[in-house]
Design an enzyme around this catalytic site. Structure first.
Site, PDB file in Angstrom:
ATOM      1  N   TYR A 126       0.999  -1.124   0.076  1.00 28.35           N
ATOM      2  CA  TYR A 126       0.009  -0.147   0.114  1.00 28.35           C
ATOM      3  C   TYR A 126       1.058   1.237  -0.007  1.00 28.35           C
ATOM      4  O   TYR A 126       0.738   2.112   0.951  1.00 28.35           O
ATOM      5  CB  TYR A 126      -0.905  -0.157   1.174  1.00 28.35           C
ATOM      6  CG  TYR A 126      -2.124   0.954   1.571  1.00 28.35           C
ATOM      7  CD1 TYR A 126      -3.135   0.841   0.519  1.00 28.35           C
ATOM      8  CD2 TYR A 126      -2.188   1.528   2.605  1.00 28.35           C
ATOM      9  CE1 TYR A 126      -4.135   1.528   0.833  1.00 28.35           C
ATOM     10  CE2 TYR A 126      -3.335   2.351   2.684  1.00 28.35           C
ATOM     11  CZ  TYR A 126      -4.284   2.325   1.820  1.00 28.35           C
ATOM     12  OH  TYR A 126      -5.452   3.029   2.236  1.00 28.35           O
ATOM     13  N   HIS A 129      -2.049   7.338  -3.293  1.00 27.17           N
ATOM     14  CA  HIS A 129      -3.409   6.407  -3.406  1.00 27.17           C
ATOM     15  C   HIS A 129      -3.800   6.137  -1.835  1.00 27.17           C
ATOM     16  O   HIS A 129      -4.907   6.279  -1.407  1.00 27.17           O
ATOM     17  CB  HIS A 129      -2.760   5.079  -3.611  1.00 27.17           C
ATOM     18  CG  HIS A 129      -3.791   3.960  -3.502  1.00 27.17           C
ATOM     19  ND1 HIS A 129      -5.141   3.779  -4.313  1.00 27.17           N
ATOM     20  CD2 HIS A 129      -3.953   2.901  -2.698  1.00 27.17           C
ATOM     21  CE1 HIS A 129      -5.716   2.841  -3.949  1.00 27.17           C
ATOM     22  NE2 HIS A 129      -5.226   2.206  -2.885  1.00 27.17           N
ATOM     23  N   ARG A 187     -12.246   7.182   5.281  1.00 25.31           N
ATOM     24  CA  ARG A 187     -12.516   7.678   6.647  1.00 25.31           C
ATOM     25  C   ARG A 187     -12.551   9.081   6.630  1.00 25.31           C
ATOM     26  O   ARG A 187     -11.899   9.894   7.046  1.00 25.31           O
ATOM     27  CB  ARG A 187     -11.216   7.235   7.586  1.00 25.31           C
ATOM     28  CG  ARG A 187     -11.072   5.721   7.683  1.00 25.31           C
ATOM     29  CD  ARG A 187      -9.608   5.402   8.558  1.00 25.31           C
ATOM     30  NE  ARG A 187      -8.522   5.800   7.925  1.00 25.31           N
ATOM     31  CZ  ARG A 187      -7.988   5.198   7.050  1.00 25.31           C
ATOM     32  NH1 ARG A 187      -8.310   4.176   6.609  1.00 25.31           N
ATOM     33  NH2 ARG A 187      -6.930   5.742   6.073  1.00 25.31           N
ATOM     34  N   GLU A 222      -7.270  -2.398  -9.101  1.00 24.31           N
ATOM     35  CA  GLU A 222      -6.150  -1.790  -8.746  1.00 24.31           C
ATOM     36  C   GLU A 222      -4.872  -1.969  -9.693  1.00 24.31           C
ATOM     37  O   GLU A 222      -4.430  -3.054  -9.634  1.00 24.31           O
ATOM     38  CB  GLU A 222      -5.786  -2.058  -7.248  1.00 24.31           C
ATOM     39  CG  GLU A 222      -6.861  -1.738  -6.360  1.00 24.31           C
ATOM     40  CD  GLU A 222      -6.572  -1.762  -4.772  1.00 24.31           C
ATOM     41  OE1 GLU A 222      -6.900  -0.932  -4.177  1.00 24.31           O
ATOM     42  OE2 GLU A 222      -5.835  -2.603  -4.472  1.00 24.31           O
ATOM     43  N   GLU A 226      -1.139  -2.082 -10.386  1.00 25.43           N
ATOM     44  CA  GLU A 226      -0.115  -2.255  -9.420  1.00 25.43           C
ATOM     45  C   GLU A 226       0.853  -3.167 -10.184  1.00 25.43           C
ATOM     46  O   GLU A 226       0.949  -3.592 -11.245  1.00 25.43           O
ATOM     47  CB  GLU A 226      -0.331  -3.249  -8.261  1.00 25.43           C
ATOM     48  CG  GLU A 226      -1.533  -2.843  -7.466  1.00 25.43           C
ATOM     49  CD  GLU A 226      -1.706  -3.583  -6.007  1.00 25.43           C
ATOM     50  OE1 GLU A 226      -0.545  -4.070  -5.554  1.00 25.43           O
ATOM     51  OE2 GLU A 226      -2.774  -3.412  -5.792  1.00 25.43           O
ATOM     52  N   ASP A 247      -5.318  -5.839  -9.121  1.00 24.60           N
ATOM     53  CA  ASP A 247      -5.771  -6.435  -7.915  1.00 24.60           C
ATOM     54  C   ASP A 247      -7.328  -6.169  -7.873  1.00 24.60           C
ATOM     55  O   ASP A 247      -7.798  -5.182  -6.980  1.00 24.60           O
ATOM     56  CB  ASP A 247      -4.925  -6.025  -6.794  1.00 24.60           C
ATOM     57  CG  ASP A 247      -5.429  -6.584  -5.446  1.00 24.60           C
ATOM     58  OD1 ASP A 247      -5.610  -7.700  -5.472  1.00 24.60           O
ATOM     59  OD2 ASP A 247      -5.387  -6.030  -4.245  1.00 24.60           O
ATOM     60  N   GLN A 262     -15.528  -4.507   0.769  1.00 28.03           N
ATOM     61  CA  GLN A 262     -14.294  -4.231   1.388  1.00 28.03           C
ATOM     62  C   GLN A 262     -14.784  -3.422   2.568  1.00 28.03           C
ATOM     63  O   GLN A 262     -14.115  -3.441   3.734  1.00 28.03           O
ATOM     64  CB  GLN A 262     -13.332  -3.667   0.755  1.00 28.03           C
ATOM     65  CG  GLN A 262     -11.909  -3.172   1.272  1.00 28.03           C
ATOM     66  CD  GLN A 262     -10.830  -2.675   0.355  1.00 28.03           C
ATOM     67  OE1 GLN A 262     -11.275  -2.406  -1.003  1.00 28.03           O
ATOM     68  NE2 GLN A 262     -10.098  -2.182   0.730  1.00 28.03           N
ATOM     69  N   TYR A 322     -13.909  -4.821   6.364  1.00 25.56           N
ATOM     70  CA  TYR A 322     -12.316  -4.570   6.678  1.00 25.56           C
ATOM     71  C   TYR A 322     -11.797  -4.357   8.027  1.00 25.56           C
ATOM     72  O   TYR A 322     -10.535  -4.287   8.407  1.00 25.56           O
ATOM     73  CB  TYR A 322     -11.878  -3.604   5.555  1.00 25.56           C
ATOM     74  CG  TYR A 322     -11.692  -2.274   6.164  1.00 25.56           C
ATOM     75  CD1 TYR A 322     -12.739  -1.375   6.041  1.00 25.56           C
ATOM     76  CD2 TYR A 322     -10.500  -1.675   6.613  1.00 25.56           C
ATOM     77  CE1 TYR A 322     -12.570  -0.098   6.404  1.00 25.56           C
ATOM     78  CE2 TYR A 322     -10.284  -0.404   6.930  1.00 25.56           C
ATOM     79  CZ  TYR A 322     -11.660   0.591   6.777  1.00 25.56           C
ATOM     80  OH  TYR A 322     -11.479   1.773   7.308  1.00 25.56           O
ATOM     81  N   LYS A 331     -11.236  -8.558  -1.958  1.00 30.39           N
ATOM     82  CA  LYS A 331     -10.002  -8.858  -2.733  1.00 30.39           C
ATOM     83  C   LYS A 331      -9.793 -10.256  -3.206  1.00 30.39           C
ATOM     84  O   LYS A 331      -9.180 -10.227  -4.359  1.00 30.39           O
ATOM     85  CB  LYS A 331      -8.800  -8.442  -2.122  1.00 30.39           C
ATOM     86  CG  LYS A 331      -8.833  -6.937  -1.229  1.00 30.39           C
ATOM     87  CD  LYS A 331      -8.670  -5.945  -2.358  1.00 30.39           C
ATOM     88  CE  LYS A 331      -8.129  -4.954  -1.643  1.00 30.39           C
ATOM     89  NZ  LYS A 331      -7.477  -3.675  -2.816  1.00 30.39           N
ATOM     90  N   THR A 388      -7.158 -11.920  -8.634  1.00 30.77           N
ATOM     91  CA  THR A 388      -5.964 -10.917  -8.935  1.00 30.77           C
ATOM     92  C   THR A 388      -5.613 -11.477 -10.112  1.00 30.77           C
ATOM     93  O   THR A 388      -4.919 -12.488 -10.540  1.00 30.77           O
ATOM     94  CB  THR A 388      -4.905 -11.215  -7.951  1.00 30.77           C
ATOM     95  OG1 THR A 388      -5.618 -10.676  -6.392  1.00 30.77           O
ATOM     96  CG2 THR A 388      -3.874 -10.012  -8.081  1.00 30.77           C
ATOM     97  N   THR A 446      -1.828   0.136  -5.177  1.00 33.28           N
ATOM     98  CA  THR A 446      -2.121   0.759  -6.245  1.00 33.28           C
ATOM     99  C   THR A 446      -1.208   1.911  -6.261  1.00 33.28           C
ATOM    100  O   THR A 446      -0.720   2.633  -5.508  1.00 33.28           O
ATOM    101  CB  THR A 446      -3.601   1.467  -5.973  1.00 33.28           C
ATOM    102  OG1 THR A 446      -4.289   0.016  -5.453  1.00 33.28           O
ATOM    103  CG2 THR A 446      -4.141   1.704  -6.926  1.00 33.28           C
TER     104      THR A 446
END
Lengths: 401, 401
Positions: free
Chosen positions: B118, B123, B132, B189, B191, B223, B230, B234, B243, B247, B333
């Protein structure tokens, strides 16, 4: 009745017949079945033409046998029972029995994906209180789905493997920035693990009714945990290094068939679950003991878990994720309501605030170097017998410098 | 200069030589190297005595070759370059070249553990704002360690595999309880993934300096993420079903050696990191394109990532966790600072609040059934050449009913 000289209350009697892998002394890995204090050489049995499993019993791990599926598991188990109870086979089978003391255990299966659930309401409540003091201990999602996450499958080790204390990053409460070094709060998690046998298809969820067809058996799990690493790293993506250094499993996989008499009603659920999680509420009366340097410190009861293994399987695949032979999913820490029923030391010592005194007088909160933890478990078997789940034992070594 | 008829700017020229597995049409899986629009049959090359890799090139996946380690990787690459540039080998090698269009890609390696990091500050900041709102977007730990978690290795699929829309549990903001059904916020995502070659020892951390010895090469990763699943699941243990359904990885593993000219300074870090995370600040100038139903919607720049792959490797093993051939760890990501540089659609459409219009006039926030996403990437090669990382493509199918 077996022709072997085994006491009726032996937890590895003819009603159990768990599978494992062992090194006979030449560095190889062979498949075997435990009976009493002996190992029956499955590869030898198949080569001698006494049992047939498409050559899967010649492998170094159980995975090819697991992949054969439920009809073959049942046929092999039935045949093993016949071989060990019919005196006509005694001479040919007896020479394939080795003393357990003469062999070394190997990891019984190559772990595909390892998922760890969080399905004990008592444990989740205790951890919520300890990690998030002052807020509601159970998060709003907890009673709607079995919370879980993926662990590291490459560091699953067999019982008896020493555990090196993990180093890593942690942030002391009174420090402005994190520090690195050996974990100061090394803990255990006493769990029951379910070993997936058959493969499912990507894109097609399994249901709670598929549990018996897809799950082969059960191991004991100690999901070693570094609480200080975990507390600092776990937001927002969950535990990582606090768990990934090692997970120990017992050496003998007990078939689900051996636990038929241990089935017991699981707790009723309220609020009601969504339809894909509805199940028959079947739990297992597995009684765990946690032994710390020789002292029994706790007896976690598996039967009280809020989420059943059938629900865990259905949830894990609800998004279409597939399972494959060797996947392992663990129950999450098993804790009962009483302090002497908890499955972790962070609960036993209440975050380190209430040390425990072991039988030899030593005082503990978390694990110290040289400590040994042994988890053992039994379940009721048929006709008053006892089914042993064996043990998972590990000793703590100091962090490599 | 190769004897093949390949344009100088071909992204799969002789400076690239990525490895993969392919089905020649008989249902088997064979190893090959991509050169231009052809595949060189590595198994045939080894059987013909033209190259030597201890038989590892006869396998169905790259894992045995990965396990051989850096000296063998270099020797095989050097030999491949010789075979493809020295005209003396042309006759014998040419007959082992197959048109790429005639073969089907297979997953190039069996995935051991899959870890997803991460590591893009942009991101993580964007997701923090979206998940949040009203609190500090970057959590206090983010600049001290590369946040990551384990994903599901059994559902890693090769580019071209269709993606079934995941079902699962989500809680609409205005509903008192969760509902189940197909995800309404299916996302990507973009990556870059790093493929571990050599195995390390349990209990012994790797350092940032070990990166080149242990990591073999690079793939592109999509991903796929179900944001509604999620968001509900989570906390507190991280993403799980949001997830784990799929993938996708590109079919060709580009060796680190092919990216030597793409090395570029990684961003300076402040506050300073702990000593075990100190590194040479080497990033890679990999330029990704995100193509949604034919429209390029974003160009995420990998070079800007805050945490480097060398730091990720050191952190992942800081607790003594071992790595093994086939382990895959992804960058997280990749998002740049601008809206047309983000690596997910939740960022592109700002949580669905700002739909995007594709070239054909269709309006999108998240993925709809039938949509296709293609990630492509290139990096600078030696002497003005271009190194292609190929593509990772997937089309969305409706949830199985």
């Amino acid at each position: 009745m077996t022709w072997l000289d085994i006491p009726a209350d032996d937890p590895f009697g003819v009603h159990n017949l768990p599978y494992g892998a062992f090194d006979p002394g030449d560095g190889s890995s062979r498949l075997g079945v435990r009976i009493g204090d002996r190992v029956l050489d499955l590869a030898g049995l198949e080569r001698a033409g006494l049992i047939e499993a498409r050559g899967a019993l010649q492998a170094a791990t159980l995975n090819p046998f697991l992949a054969l599926g439920r009809p073959h598991w049942s046929a092999v188990r039935d045949r093993l029972t016949e071989l060990l109870t019919d005196d006509a086979y005694r001479r040919r089978v007896e020479r394939l029995l080795l003393p357990l003391a003469d062999v070394a255990s190997r990891l019984p299966f190559e772990v595909g994906d390892y998922v760890d659930f969080y399905s004990s309401e008592e444990h989740a409540t205790n951890l919520g209180r300890l990690f998030r003091p002052g807020s509601e201990p159970l998060l709003p999602n907890w009673k709607h789905l079995p919370i879980g996450y993926h662990g590291r499958s490459g560091t699953v080790v067999v019982s008896g493997t020493d555990i090196v204390r993990p180093g890593g990053q942690r942030k002391p409460a009174d420090a402005p920035v994190p520090v690195s070094g050996p974990s100061q709060r090394l803990d255990i998690e006493a769990e029951v693990g379910f070993v997936v046998g058959a493969a499912s298809s990507l894109g097609t969820p399994l249901t709670t009714k598929d549990f018996y067809e897809y799950v082969f058996g059960v191991v004991l799990v100690n999901d070693w945990s570094a609480r200080d690493l975990q507390a600092w790293e776990y937001q927002p993506l969950g535990p990582f290094l606090g768990k990934s250094f090692a997970t120990s499993v017992s050496a003998w996989v007990v078939p689900l068939d051996a636990l038929a008499a241990a089935r017991t009603p699981a707790p009723e659920q309220s609020p009601p679950v969504l339809p894909y999680l509805a199940d028959e509420r079947i739990g297992y009366d597995i009684r765990i003991e946690v032994v710390w340097n020789g002292t029994v410190v706790s007896r976690p009861p598996f039967s009280g878990l809020y989420w059943t293994p059938a629900q865990q399987l259905a949830h894990m695949t609800a998004n279409g994720a597939s399972v494959r032979p060797g996947d392992l999913y663990a129950s999450g820490t098993v804790s009962g309501a009483r302090r002497d029923e908890v499955g972790s030391f962070i609960e036993l010592s209440w975050g380190g605030a209430e040390p425990v005194t072991l039988a030899d007088g030593r005082i503990r909160t978390f694990l110290e170097d040289g400590d040994t933890v042994t988890l053992t478990a039994t379940a009721p078997g048929p006709d008053g017998s006892v089914i042993g789940l064996g043990e998972v034992v590990g000793r703590i070594l100091p962090t490599a410098s």
